[in-house]
Structure formats: structure tokens, C-alpha cells
Design a protein around this motif. Structure first.
Motif, PDB file in Angstrom:
ATOM      1  N   LYS A  17       4.010  43.240  -5.303  1.00 56.50           N
ATOM      2  CA  LYS A  17       2.691  43.770  -5.644  1.00 56.50           C
ATOM      3  C   LYS A  17       2.061  42.942  -6.763  1.00 56.50           C
ATOM      4  O   LYS A  17       0.875  42.615  -6.724  1.00 56.50           O
ATOM      5  CB  LYS A  17       2.830  45.229  -6.070  1.00 56.50           C
ATOM      6  N   GLY A  18       2.850  42.545  -7.751  1.00 57.53           N
ATOM      7  CA  GLY A  18       2.362  41.700  -8.850  1.00 57.53           C
ATOM      8  C   GLY A  18       1.914  40.338  -8.343  1.00 57.53           C
ATOM      9  O   GLY A  18       0.873  39.820  -8.749  1.00 57.53           O
ATOM     10  N   LEU A  19       2.699  39.737  -7.447  1.00 56.53           N
ATOM     11  CA  LEU A  19       2.324  38.425  -6.889  1.00 56.53           C
ATOM     12  C   LEU A  19       1.042  38.532  -6.062  1.00 56.53           C
ATOM     13  O   LEU A  19       0.171  37.655  -6.129  1.00 56.53           O
ATOM     14  CB  LEU A  19       3.463  37.876  -6.032  1.00 56.53           C
ATOM     15  N   LEU A  20       0.942  39.605  -5.282  1.00 54.11           N
ATOM     16  CA  LEU A  20      -0.272  39.796  -4.472  1.00 54.11           C
ATOM     17  C   LEU A  20      -1.492  39.991  -5.371  1.00 54.11           C
ATOM     18  O   LEU A  20      -2.561  39.430  -5.108  1.00 54.11           O
ATOM     19  CB  LEU A  20      -0.107  40.990  -3.530  1.00 54.11           C
ATOM     20  N   THR A  21      -1.351  40.762  -6.418  1.00 54.32           N
ATOM     21  CA  THR A  21      -2.454  40.985  -7.346  1.00 54.32           C
ATOM     22  C   THR A  21      -2.872  39.670  -7.987  1.00 54.32           C
ATOM     23  O   THR A  21      -4.068  39.367  -8.101  1.00 54.32           O
ATOM     24  CB  THR A  21      -2.042  42.002  -8.433  1.00 54.32           C
ATOM     25  N   LYS A  23      -2.453  36.655  -6.738  1.00 50.93           N
ATOM     26  CA  LYS A  23      -3.094  35.829  -5.703  1.00 50.93           C
ATOM     27  C   LYS A  23      -4.521  36.312  -5.431  1.00 50.93           C
ATOM     28  O   LYS A  23      -5.435  35.502  -5.259  1.00 50.93           O
ATOM     29  CB  LYS A  23      -2.280  35.850  -4.400  1.00 50.93           C
ATOM     30  N   VAL A  24      -4.714  37.620  -5.376  1.00 56.59           N
ATOM     31  CA  VAL A  24      -6.055  38.169  -5.148  1.00 56.59           C
ATOM     32  C   VAL A  24      -6.982  37.781  -6.294  1.00 56.59           C
ATOM     33  O   VAL A  24      -8.131  37.383  -6.075  1.00 56.59           O
ATOM     34  CB  VAL A  24      -5.992  39.701  -4.962  1.00 56.59           C
ATOM     35  N   ASN A  25      -6.481  37.874  -7.526  1.00 59.41           N
ATOM     36  CA  ASN A  25      -7.288  37.472  -8.684  1.00 59.41           C
ATOM     37  C   ASN A  25      -7.629  35.987  -8.635  1.00 59.41           C
ATOM     38  O   ASN A  25      -8.760  35.578  -8.909  1.00 59.41           O
ATOM     39  CB  ASN A  25      -6.555  37.802  -9.989  1.00 59.41           C
ATOM     40  N   THR A  26      -6.633  35.170  -8.273  1.00 54.50           N
ATOM     41  CA  THR A  26      -6.869  33.730  -8.147  1.00 54.50           C
ATOM     42  C   THR A  26      -7.911  33.440  -7.070  1.00 54.50           C
ATOM     43  O   THR A  26      -8.821  32.625  -7.269  1.00 54.50           O
ATOM     44  CB  THR A  26      -5.555  32.996  -7.826  1.00 54.50           C
ATOM     45  N   CYS A  27      -7.779  34.115  -5.933  1.00 52.74           N
ATOM     46  CA  CYS A  27      -8.751  33.919  -4.845  1.00 52.74           C
ATOM     47  C   CYS A  27     -10.145  34.358  -5.288  1.00 52.74           C
ATOM     48  O   CYS A  27     -11.142  33.699  -4.989  1.00 52.74           O
ATOM     49  CB  CYS A  27      -8.327  34.674  -3.597  1.00 52.74           C
ATOM     50  N   GLY A  28     -10.222  35.470  -6.012  1.00 52.95           N
ATOM     51  CA  GLY A  28     -11.517  35.943  -6.515  1.00 52.95           C
ATOM     52  C   GLY A  28     -12.151  34.932  -7.457  1.00 52.95           C
ATOM     53  O   GLY A  28     -13.343  34.633  -7.369  1.00 52.95           O
ATOM     54  N   THR A  29     -11.336  34.375  -8.337  1.00 57.68           N
ATOM     55  CA  THR A  29     -11.821  33.350  -9.266  1.00 57.68           C
ATOM     56  C   THR A  29     -12.292  32.118  -8.499  1.00 57.68           C
ATOM     57  O   THR A  29     -13.342  31.533  -8.806  1.00 57.68           O
ATOM     58  CB  THR A  29     -10.702  32.966 -10.260  1.00 57.68           C
ATOM     59  N   ASP A  30     -11.531  31.720  -7.490  1.00 55.31           N
ATOM     60  CA  ASP A  30     -11.905  30.562  -6.672  1.00 55.31           C
ATOM     61  C   ASP A  30     -13.212  30.819  -5.921  1.00 55.31           C
ATOM     62  O   ASP A  30     -14.057  29.927  -5.801  1.00 55.31           O
ATOM     63  CB  ASP A  30     -10.793  30.205  -5.690  1.00 55.31           C
ATOM     64  N   VAL A  31     -13.390  32.031  -5.420  1.00 57.67           N
ATOM     65  CA  VAL A  31     -14.627  32.369  -4.704  1.00 57.67           C
ATOM     66  C   VAL A  31     -15.814  32.310  -5.664  1.00 57.67           C
ATOM     67  O   VAL A  31     -16.885  31.791  -5.314  1.00 57.67           O
ATOM     68  CB  VAL A  31     -14.507  33.756  -4.035  1.00 57.67           C
ATOM     69  N   ILE A  32     -15.635  32.812  -6.875  1.00 62.33           N
ATOM     70  CA  ILE A  32     -16.711  32.755  -7.867  1.00 62.33           C
ATOM     71  C   ILE A  32     -17.054  31.304  -8.196  1.00 62.33           C
ATOM     72  O   ILE A  32     -18.231  30.927  -8.240  1.00 62.33           O
ATOM     73  CB  ILE A  32     -16.311  33.538  -9.136  1.00 62.33           C
ATOM     74  N   ALA A  33     -16.041  30.468  -8.405  1.00 61.29           N
ATOM     75  CA  ALA A  33     -16.276  29.053  -8.703  1.00 61.29           C
ATOM     76  C   ALA A  33     -16.974  28.363  -7.537  1.00 61.29           C
ATOM     77  O   ALA A  33     -17.903  27.565  -7.730  1.00 61.29           O
ATOM     78  CB  ALA A  33     -14.954  28.357  -9.015  1.00 61.29           C
ATOM     79  N   LEU A  34     -16.533  28.682  -6.321  1.00 63.17           N
ATOM     80  CA  LEU A  34     -17.159  28.087  -5.136  1.00 63.17           C
ATOM     81  C   LEU A  34     -18.617  28.519  -5.017  1.00 63.17           C
ATOM     82  O   LEU A  34     -19.500  27.706  -4.722  1.00 63.17           O
ATOM     83  CB  LEU A  34     -16.377  28.481  -3.881  1.00 63.17           C
ATOM     84  N   THR A  35     -18.883  29.786  -5.271  1.00 68.79           N
ATOM     85  CA  THR A  35     -20.260  30.300  -5.211  1.00 68.79           C
ATOM     86  C   THR A  35     -21.139  29.596  -6.239  1.00 68.79           C
ATOM     87  O   THR A  35     -22.263  29.189  -5.928  1.00 68.79           O
ATOM     88  CB  THR A  35     -20.266  31.815  -5.453  1.00 68.79           C
ATOM     89  N   LYS A  36     -20.614  29.427  -7.452  1.00 72.95           N
ATOM     90  CA  LYS A  36     -21.376  28.716  -8.487  1.00 72.95           C
ATOM     91  C   LYS A  36     -21.667  27.289  -8.055  1.00 72.95           C
ATOM     92  O   LYS A  36     -22.780  26.782  -8.252  1.00 72.95           O
ATOM     93  CB  LYS A  36     -20.608  28.719  -9.806  1.00 72.95           C
ATOM     94  N   GLN A  37     -20.678  26.630  -7.460  1.00 72.21           N
ATOM     95  CA  GLN A  37     -20.861  25.246  -7.021  1.00 72.21           C
ATOM     96  C   GLN A  37     -21.896  25.160  -5.899  1.00 72.21           C
ATOM     97  O   GLN A  37     -22.730  24.254  -5.883  1.00 72.21           O
ATOM     98  CB  GLN A  37     -19.527  24.650  -6.559  1.00 72.21           C
TER      99      GLN A  37
END
Length: 105
Positions: A17-21, A23-37
């Protein structure tokens, strides 16, 4: 999965559950960075398009100015011819006045 104690299964579940959380946070951060780009790229495209439009407007203004300068050069030439003709007439004027006064005597 091998059967283990309920305590070890709970720890394994918590770990997953910790690893999934994470990964989800990392993916969310990546999506935000991609959106900004993407937004930055979109804005860059808008600015590039505006620069191209401005360049076309400037080119049209330059062409219009060149045309105006050509017309002004033609007018200047015509005015020089007229000035020369007037100058010749002014130079001949005393001679004509002398001839006219001589004829009237």
C-alpha cells in the motif's frame, strides 16, 4: 503467496500500500509537470504565431514605405525639372523686358 502469520501479511499489505501510494504520488507529480510543459509549449506556439503575424505586418509596412519613397523620388525629379524651367524663364525675363521696351519705343 506463502502462508505466513497474519502480522507478516499485514506488514506486507502495508508495504504494498505504501509503494502504491508513492507511485500514485509520483505519477500525479509527473502529470502536473507534463501539464505545465504542454501549457508552456502551447504558449510558446501562440507567441511564435504572434511574432510571425507581426513580422508580416512589418514586411507590408516596409514594402509600402519603399513604394512611397519611389513615388517621392519621381515627384522630386519632376519638381527639379519644373524648377529648372522656371529658372530659365527668370533668366530670360530681363532680355524679354528689354526687347519689349525697345519695341514700344
Amino acid at each position: 503467496m506463502a502462508t505466513g502469520t497474519p502480522d507478516s501479511q499485514a506488514r506486507f499489505g502495508q508495504s504494498v500500500k505504501g509503494l502504491l501510494t508513492e507511485k500514485v504520488n509520483t505519477c500525479g507529480t509527473d502529470v502536473i509537470a507534463l501539464t505545465k510543459q504542454v501549457l508552456k509549449g502551447s504558449r510558446s506556439s501562440e507567441l511564435l504565431g504572434q511574432a510571425a503575424r507581426n513580422m508580416v505586418l512589418q514586411e507590408d509596412a516596409i514594402l509600402h514605405s519603399e513604394d512611397s519613397l519611389r513615388k517621392m523620388a519621381i515627384i522630386t525629379t519632376h519638381l527639379q525639372y519644373q524648377q529648372e524651367a522656371i529658372q530659365k524663364n527668370v533668366e530670360q525675363s530681363p532680355d524679354l523686358q528689354d526687347q519689349l521696351s525697345h519695341l514700344l519705343k
